[in-house]
Design an enzyme around this catalytic site. Structure first.
Site, short mmCIF file in Angstrom:
data_model
loop_
_atom_site.label_atom_id
_atom_site.label_comp_id
_atom_site.label_asym_id
_atom_site.label_seq_id
_atom_site.Cartn_x
_atom_site.Cartn_y
_atom_site.Cartn_z
CG ASN A 126 -1.74 1.25 1.41
OD1 ASN A 126 -1.79 2.05 0.44
ND2 ASN A 126 -2.55 1.48 2.51
N GLY A 167 2.07 2.14 10.65
CA GLY A 167 3.03 3.28 10.58
C GLY A 167 3.76 3.71 12.00
CE LYS A 220 0.02 3.35 4.70
NZ LYS A 220 -0.34 3.36 6.10
CD GLU A 239 -2.64 5.54 6.55
OE1 GLU A 239 -2.68 5.63 5.09
OE2 GLU A 239 -2.11 5.03 7.29
CD GLU A 256 -3.59 -2.14 7.01
OE1 GLU A 256 -2.52 -2.52 6.71
OE2 GLU A 256 -4.42 -1.28 6.76
CG HIS A 311 -6.01 2.03 4.85
ND1 HIS A 311 -5.34 3.18 5.67
CD2 HIS A 311 -4.73 1.17 4.89
CE1 HIS A 311 -4.23 2.91 6.10
NE2 HIS A 311 -3.83 1.65 5.72
CB SER A 331 4.53 -1.94 11.90
OG SER A 331 4.35 -0.77 12.27
P1 PGA Z 1 2.56 0.18 7.67
O1 PGA Z 1 1.37 0.42 6.85
O2 PGA Z 1 3.09 -1.17 7.05
O3 PGA Z 1 3.51 1.36 7.27
O4 PGA Z 1 2.49 0.18 9.09
C1 PGA Z 1 0.47 -0.83 6.74
C2 PGA Z 1 -1.06 0.04 5.81
O5 PGA Z 1 -1.45 1.06 6.37
O6 PGA Z 1 -1.68 -0.64 5.13
#
Ligand code: PGA
Length: 255
Positions: free
Chosen positions: A13, A176, A15, A100, A170, A98, A216
């Site tokens: 992803n 993140g 982003k 976010e 998630e 997601h 992560s």
């Molecule tokens: P990350 O993001 O691996 O940077 O924690 C995962 C995601 O948001 O899909």
């Protein structure tokens, strides 16, 4: 429980990272990595990167996904993109709901359901994201919340439609942050999700549905997470932007 029944899907992803020119560089590094892979490799890129990414990935083992899709086919929805626009460009997957999007853009379980329905009807694979915040985990309501997200997010879905759905668990507190859920924490919730899917769609569908962990995931923890019985892949943010890191994770998903 038979893990072999399920596809392992390792999805990056990206982003809001990588301009089209930067995307081309990364994709050229990823293609030979995916060549060796024994799992599905997907990169979910910014919309503007899609045409170039699809052209570069043609004939390779890398599938190109989007990070969102609108639920109407067309119309006065400034700034939105329809499922048909994505399928015409040969996009295969789309991330939906997601955290976010839920946190910053007002996405709800109801809009997740509308978007996922439109995506699947158009022939896309919907990667439907669920997950609890730290406050919710500490309040002991993780399972209750995930159950609601699954029930509402997949309302009206049939077992047949579920063939085009991947669930991404998630935990918001792990995204993140560098803090990964422990293998046991991630497995516990993924097993719970599978149980909910069995209640809604039957055992066979639940056993065939790919459930990813995201938050992560990195070259150090990927193999152990992916070894867990109910974790069939990863949705990877930060580590998907570095080809060497992503290579290790794809390797872990190919075992
Ligand atoms: P990350 O993001 O691996 O940077 O924690 C995962 C995601 O948001 O899909």
């Amino acid at each position: 429980m038979n893990k072999d029944k399920r596809k392992v899907v390792i999805a990056g992803n990206w982003k809001m990272n990588k301009t089209p020119a930067e995307a081309a560089v990364l994709i050229n590094e990823l293609k030979p990595i995916a060549e060796q892979a024994d799992c599905d490799v997907v990169i979910c890129v910014p919309y503007v990167d899609i045409p170039g990414a699809v052209a570069l990935c043609e004939g390779s083992n890398v599938c190109v996904g989007a990070q969102n899709v609108h639920f109407e086919q067309s119309g006065a929805y400034t700034g939105e993109i329809s499922a048909e626009m994505l399928t015409e460009l040969k996009v295969s997957h789309v991330v939906i709901g997601h955290s976010e999007r839920r946190q910053y853009f007002g996405e709800t379980d109801e809009t997740v359901c509308l978007r996922a329905t439109a995506a699947v009807k158009a022939g896309l694979v919907a990667i439907v994201c669920v997950g609890e915040t730290l406050e919710q985990r500490e309040a002991g309501i993780t399972e209750e919340l995930i159950a609601l997200q699954i029930k509402r997010g997949l309302s009206g879905f049939t077992a047949d439609m579920m063939k085009n759905v991947v669930i991404a668990y998630e935990p918001v507190w792990a995204i993140g942050t560098g803090v990964t859920a422990s293998n046991e924490q991630a497995e516990e919730v993924c097993a719970f999700i599978r149980k909910k899917l069995a209640d809604m769609f039957g055992e066979a569908t639940a056993e065939a549905t790919t459930i990813q962990y995201g938050g992560s995931m990195n070259p150090k923890n990927a193999a152990d997470l992916l070894d867990m019985e109910n974790i069939d892949g990863g949705l990877i943010g930060g580590a998907s932007l570095k080809s060497a890191d992503f290579a290790v994770i794809v390797g872990a998903g190919s075992r």
